[in-house]
Design an enzyme around this catalytic site. Structure first.
Site, PDB file in Angstrom:
ATOM      1  N   GLY A 218       0.813  -1.225   0.000  1.00  0.00           N
ATOM      2  CA  GLY A 218       0.000   0.000   0.000  1.00  0.00           C
ATOM      3  C   GLY A 218       0.841   1.266   0.000  1.00  0.00           C
ATOM      4  O   GLY A 218       2.074   1.222   0.061  1.00  0.00           O
TER       5      GLY A 218
ATOM      6  N   PHE B 214      -9.495  -5.599   3.317  1.00  0.00           N
ATOM      7  CA  PHE B 214      -8.943  -5.615   1.949  1.00  0.00           C
ATOM      8  C   PHE B 214      -7.500  -6.102   1.932  1.00  0.00           C
ATOM      9  O   PHE B 214      -6.890  -6.158   0.859  1.00  0.00           O
ATOM     10  CB  PHE B 214      -8.933  -4.190   1.361  1.00  0.00           C
ATOM     11  CG  PHE B 214     -10.294  -3.542   1.293  1.00  0.00           C
ATOM     12  CD1 PHE B 214     -11.090  -3.703   0.177  1.00  0.00           C
ATOM     13  CD2 PHE B 214     -10.766  -2.768   2.338  1.00  0.00           C
ATOM     14  CE1 PHE B 214     -12.339  -3.108   0.105  1.00  0.00           C
ATOM     15  CE2 PHE B 214     -12.012  -2.168   2.276  1.00  0.00           C
ATOM     16  CZ  PHE B 214     -12.801  -2.332   1.160  1.00  0.00           C
TER      17      PHE B 214
ATOM     18  N   ALA C 241      -4.813  -8.160   1.468  1.00  0.00           N
ATOM     19  CA  ALA C 241      -4.487  -9.494   0.952  1.00  0.00           C
ATOM     20  C   ALA C 241      -3.450  -9.379  -0.151  1.00  0.00           C
ATOM     21  O   ALA C 241      -3.255  -8.317  -0.733  1.00  0.00           O
ATOM     22  CB  ALA C 241      -5.745 -10.149   0.382  1.00  0.00           C
TER      23      ALA C 241
ATOM     24  N   TYR D 110      -4.082 -18.491  -4.791  1.00  0.00           N
ATOM     25  CA  TYR D 110      -4.741 -17.228  -4.449  1.00  0.00           C
ATOM     26  C   TYR D 110      -6.248 -17.452  -4.231  1.00  0.00           C
ATOM     27  O   TYR D 110      -6.812 -17.108  -3.187  1.00  0.00           O
ATOM     28  CB  TYR D 110      -4.500 -16.197  -5.558  1.00  0.00           C
ATOM     29  CG  TYR D 110      -5.404 -14.992  -5.437  1.00  0.00           C
ATOM     30  CD1 TYR D 110      -5.289 -14.132  -4.351  1.00  0.00           C
ATOM     31  CD2 TYR D 110      -6.381 -14.736  -6.395  1.00  0.00           C
ATOM     32  CE1 TYR D 110      -6.140 -13.035  -4.230  1.00  0.00           C
ATOM     33  CE2 TYR D 110      -7.226 -13.643  -6.283  1.00  0.00           C
ATOM     34  CZ  TYR D 110      -7.106 -12.797  -5.200  1.00  0.00           C
ATOM     35  OH  TYR D 110      -7.948 -11.726  -5.071  1.00  0.00           O
TER      36      TYR D 110
HETATM   37  N1  UFG Z   1      -3.443  -9.740 -19.778  1.00  0.00           N
HETATM   38  C1  UFG Z   1      -2.705  -9.664 -20.954  1.00  0.00           C
HETATM   39  N2  UFG Z   1      -1.533  -8.981 -20.926  1.00  0.00           N
HETATM   40  C2  UFG Z   1      -1.048  -8.391 -19.790  1.00  0.00           C
HETATM   41  C3  UFG Z   1      -1.812  -8.472 -18.612  1.00  0.00           C
HETATM   42  C4  UFG Z   1      -3.003  -9.159 -18.639  1.00  0.00           C
HETATM   43  O1  UFG Z   1      -3.094 -10.190 -21.980  1.00  0.00           O
HETATM   44  O2  UFG Z   1       0.042  -7.807 -19.853  1.00  0.00           O
HETATM   45  C5  UFG Z   1      -4.726 -10.433 -19.812  1.00  0.00           C
HETATM   46  C6  UFG Z   1      -4.824 -11.587 -18.821  1.00  0.00           C
HETATM   47  O3  UFG Z   1      -4.264 -12.747 -19.354  1.00  0.00           O
HETATM   48  C7  UFG Z   1      -6.340 -11.653 -18.600  1.00  0.00           C
HETATM   49  C8  UFG Z   1      -6.794 -10.197 -18.750  1.00  0.00           C
HETATM   50  O4  UFG Z   1      -5.737  -9.536 -19.448  1.00  0.00           O
HETATM   51  O5  UFG Z   1      -6.921 -12.407 -19.604  1.00  0.00           O
HETATM   52  C9  UFG Z   1      -7.017  -9.489 -17.444  1.00  0.00           C
HETATM   53  O6  UFG Z   1      -5.865  -9.701 -16.638  1.00  0.00           O
HETATM   54  P1  UFG Z   1      -5.600  -8.937 -15.265  1.00  0.00           P
HETATM   55  O7  UFG Z   1      -4.291  -9.419 -14.761  1.00  0.00           O
HETATM   56  O8  UFG Z   1      -5.801  -7.483 -15.438  1.00  0.00           O
HETATM   57  O9  UFG Z   1      -6.786  -9.442 -14.340  1.00  0.00           O
HETATM   58  P2  UFG Z   1      -7.236 -10.934 -13.960  1.00  0.00           P
HETATM   59  O10 UFG Z   1      -8.527 -11.178 -14.676  1.00  0.00           O
HETATM   60  O11 UFG Z   1      -6.164 -11.918 -14.189  1.00  0.00           O
HETATM   61  O12 UFG Z   1      -7.380 -10.835 -12.388  1.00  0.00           O
HETATM   62  C10 UFG Z   1      -8.385 -10.126 -11.726  1.00  0.00           C
HETATM   63  C11 UFG Z   1      -7.840  -9.688 -10.379  1.00  0.00           C
HETATM   64  C12 UFG Z   1      -7.471 -10.877  -9.559  1.00  0.00           C
HETATM   65  C13 UFG Z   1      -8.655 -11.798  -9.443  1.00  0.00           C
HETATM   66  C14 UFG Z   1      -9.259 -12.099 -10.786  1.00  0.00           C
HETATM   67  C15 UFG Z   1     -10.539 -12.812 -10.616  1.00  0.00           C
HETATM   68  O13 UFG Z   1      -6.737  -8.864 -10.559  1.00  0.00           O
HETATM   69  O14 UFG Z   1      -7.061 -10.467  -8.284  1.00  0.00           O
HETATM   70  O15 UFG Z   1      -9.501 -10.928 -11.527  1.00  0.00           O
HETATM   71  O16 UFG Z   1     -11.001 -13.265 -11.795  1.00  0.00           O
HETATM   72  F1  UFG Z   1      -8.301 -12.975  -8.899  1.00  0.00           F
END
Ligand code: UFG
Length: 331
Positions: free
Chosen positions: A36, A72, A74, A140
């Protein structure tokens, strides 16, 4: 109400703290500042502490006569959780147990818990309802589900009224775009794409272009941070108003619309007016093809609905924050 906001210096917690304060509540932030930012805490008292510190938790709950807790604090990196599962079990589960014990000892009986769509794993049906099977596919998600179960069992004793809010993809900036996303390292799509637009990254990878979706990239449900926080306020009111001896609430929080990775990247290019290099890469382990929420339950029971549902509008708020904070928070 006097509310302890654990993790109130983080992205979602800081936005929540500002909203609580604006609504006339008295938030006290409890944060170890590992991920944070002290400067993101506005309108609240601040306690620098770790949830592993039971004595400090008890002292804080007593000193500020806390009536409810929002949790929050985590670790949220799916990839890291695979590499270092024990770190995740310690932070996300053991520390939550410590918090519940301190709440029990001080008779603080209301908790709003940050959960995640990751508890559903790869859903066999979308949009996802709260009663969909919970089969996390990474540590996670497992630790969040285990913490939910622990809260459930504690609520059965009648000593805890609790709500578990399962977030989809929180994004954008709140509090007049003064509070945004600043993770180190950053792994989330929207801030990464904005950094590419700002020239802070040379390119952005797309993790997987062969998914069974219309354009081959993953689809997610992006929810604006202020909509997310507003649902917490409504949840808190519901917990406070309950006359049930055992109270346990569970809601999905998403706006129900899905956007593909390619659509997000195009939106960032449009909003920022900058082009940047995009590279197709292999799939990222642990990614589900499509995650969208059915938020009917929150709508019916809380009277909540996402108000900022257009991706462009959400990205604009993030862009405003990043433009004003090109190097993130000062501390
Ligand atoms: N992605 C890319 N390129 C990148 C980053 C992400 O293609 O550089 C894609 C990922 O593969 C995914 C999408 O973009 O398909 C979204 O990815 P994020 O990392 O932004 O978010 P996530 O969906 O993986 O994760 C979010 C939260 C998590 C939570 C999850 C629950 O950040 O904490 O949703 O579904 F667990």
């Amino acid at each position: 109400m006097r509310i302890l906001v654990c993790g109130g210096a983080g992205y979602i917690g800081s936005n929540m703290t500002a909203m609580l304060s604006a609504e006339g509540h008295k938030p006290v932030v409890f944060d170890n500042l590992v991920t944070g930012h002290r400067s993101a805490v506005v309108g609240a008292l601040f306690v620098h502490g770790d949830l592993a510190d039971y004595e400090l938790l008890v002292e804080t709950l007593k000193k500020y006569k806390v009536e409810a807790v929002m949790h929050f604090a985590a670790l949220i990196e799916v990839g890291e959780s695979v590499q270092a599962p024990l770190k995740y079990y310690h932070n996300n589960l053991c520390n939550t147990q410590n918090l519940l014990s301190a709440m029990e000892a001080t008779e603080v009986d209301k908790l709003v818990f940050s959960s995640t769509a990751a508890v559903y794993g790869i859903p066999n049906q979308v949009p996802i309802t709260e009663d969909s099977p919970k089969e996390p596919i990474n540590p996670y998600g497992e630790t969040k589900m285990a913490a939910e179960r622990m809260c459930h069992h504690q609520s059965q004793t009648g000593k805890l009224a609790f709500a578990s809010l399962r977030y989809f993809n929180a994004c954008g900036a709140g509090n007049n775009c003064s509070l945004g996303e600043d993770h180190h390292p950053e792994s989330h799509l929207i801030p990464l794409a904005i950094q590419a637009a700002m020239g802070k990254r040379s390119e952005i990878p797309i993790y997987g272009t062969d998914y069974p979706t219309p354009d081959g990239t993953c689809i997610r449900d992006y929810i604006h941070i202020e909509d997310l926080c507003r649902a917490h306020l409504l949840t808190l009111n519901k917990l406070e108003a309950t006359s049930e001896e055992v109270c346990e609430l569970v809601y999905n929080l998403g706006n129900g619309k899905g956007y593909s990775v390619k659509e997000v990247i195009e939106t960032v290019k449009k909003v920022t007016g900058k082009d940047f290099k995009v590279v197709a890469e292999g799939r990222r382990p642990g990614d589900a093809p499509v995650l969208t929420s059915d938020a009917t339950k929150a709508m019916n029971e809380l009277g909540w609905k996402a108000e900022v549902s257009e991706l462009e509008e959400i990205v604009e708020t993030a862009w405003r924050w990043h433009s004003k904070h090109p190097d993130g928070y000062p501390n």
